[in-house]
Design an enzyme around this catalytic site. Structure first.
Site, mmCIF file in Angstrom:
data_model
loop_
_atom_site.group_PDB
_atom_site.id
_atom_site.type_symbol
_atom_site.label_atom_id
_atom_site.label_comp_id
_atom_site.label_asym_id
_atom_site.label_seq_id
_atom_site.Cartn_x
_atom_site.Cartn_y
_atom_site.Cartn_z
ATOM 1 N N LEU A 170 0.231 5.863 -2.977
ATOM 2 C CA LEU A 170 1.278 6.309 -2.081
ATOM 3 C C LEU A 170 0.676 7.225 -1.028
ATOM 4 O O LEU A 170 -0.065 8.165 -1.350
ATOM 5 C CB LEU A 170 2.361 7.084 -2.871
ATOM 6 N N TYR A 200 -6.903 3.544 3.704
ATOM 7 C CA TYR A 200 -5.576 2.964 3.894
ATOM 8 C C TYR A 200 -5.661 1.699 4.750
ATOM 9 O O TYR A 200 -5.121 0.644 4.398
ATOM 10 C CB TYR A 200 -4.673 4.006 4.553
ATOM 11 N N GLN A 204 0.820 -1.204 0.000
ATOM 12 C CA GLN A 204 0.000 0.000 0.000
ATOM 13 C C GLN A 204 0.860 1.264 0.000
ATOM 14 O O GLN A 204 0.550 2.238 -0.675
ATOM 15 C CB GLN A 204 -0.925 0.002 1.219
ATOM 16 N N GLU A 205 1.938 1.251 0.760
ATOM 17 C CA GLU A 205 2.778 2.435 0.887
ATOM 18 C C GLU A 205 3.554 2.763 -0.386
ATOM 19 O O GLU A 205 3.592 3.911 -0.823
ATOM 20 C CB GLU A 205 3.775 2.252 2.049
ATOM 21 N N SER A 206 4.192 1.767 -0.970
ATOM 22 C CA SER A 206 5.095 2.039 -2.096
ATOM 23 C C SER A 206 4.937 1.113 -3.287
ATOM 24 O O SER A 206 5.609 1.298 -4.302
ATOM 25 C CB SER A 206 6.548 1.925 -1.603
#
Length: 261
Positions: A256, A180, A94-96
């Site tokens: 991001l 998220y 999810q982040e990158s």
């Protein structure tokens, strides 16, 4: 035709052969019955073992989903800090989306999108993949400890900061943070589910092969040739088919986020 009926049929044929040859069939019949019972017992034991392995298969296997070059490092970092590797991998996705060079507009960097100040407090360089994974795992562990092991709250703290979670007593009412948390949890579930399914399929396949091999090893004579000597063609065909069946030789991109504060 069941294995028990096949055994009875083979024993009867052995008796007929004994009458022609003048030899006693009692011993061979008894041996066959004993060996057949042993094979069934071993097969049952193997099935039981398979069920046990499947039920205890680790839910943190990273065999699920799409493998990445960072899986071994993710597993190592997760084990180091005592967290779920699937959850950590879901967070990184999810982040990158596993892009070690990712950088957000807010300044978050690397695979786990750590803010510079957070990275410094953790003693890691977020531009280095191994350090980024270790730092992300450590920070996630801190949030899990802070919020009693609640994954949703910990993830919300990772994204919006622990202050926001404390203020609202849970996932804050920010659309980005709520989405998220849902996304990371969904990714983690995906990795667990497909990883466990793969492990179960593998152990089940091995069990089936082993059981078939055990059954083959217990046959003192060629069952197919014995059954072929009978005049009862229908029963013989059924029994041969059953034995043949027992013998296998006869046949995302993530969005991001600015992450921590």
């Amino acid at each position: 035709m069941s294995i028990e009926l096949i055994g009875q049929r083979v024993a009867a044929i052995q008796q007929e052969i004994a009458q022609f040859t003048g030899q006693s069939s009692a011993t061979s019949s008894t041996d066959f019955a004993s060996q057949l019972a042993a094979a069934q017992s071993a097969s049952g034991s193997t099935s039981s073992t398979t069920s046990s392995v499947a039920s205890t298969a680790t839910p943190t296997t990273l065999g699920g989903g799409t493998p990445t070059q960072y899986d071994s490092q993710i597993t190592a970092a997760a084990n180091k800090y005592g967290i779920d590797p699937a959850l950590l991998k879901g967070l990184i996705r999810q982040e990158s989306n596993f892009n070690a060079s990712a950088q957000s507009g807010a300044g978050a960097q690397g695979l786990t999108q750590l803010m510079p100040a957070t990275a410094r407090s953790l003693g890691v360089d977020p531009s280095d993949p191994a350090q980024a994974i270790d730092g992300g795992a450590k920070y996630l562990k801190q949030q899990l400890d802070r919020f009693g092991g609640d994954a949703s709250k910990a993830l919300a703290a990772y994204n919006a900061g622990p202050g926001a979670v404390a203020k609202y007593g849970g996932v804050p009412p920010y659309a980005e943070t709520q989405n998220y948390v849902k996304s990371v949890l969904a990714f983690a579930d995906q990795y667990r589910a497909s990883g466990t399914a793969a492990a179960t399929a593998s152990t089940t396949g091995t069990s089936a092969t082993t059981a078939a091999q055990l059954l083959q090893q217990t046959q003192p004579v060629s069952a197919a040739s014995l059954l072929a000597s009978s005049d009862d063609s229908d029963s013989d065909s059924d029994a041969t088919s059953a034995l043949t069946a027992a013998d296998p030789t006869t046949s995302s991109s993530g969005t991001l986020n600015y992450s921590t504060v």
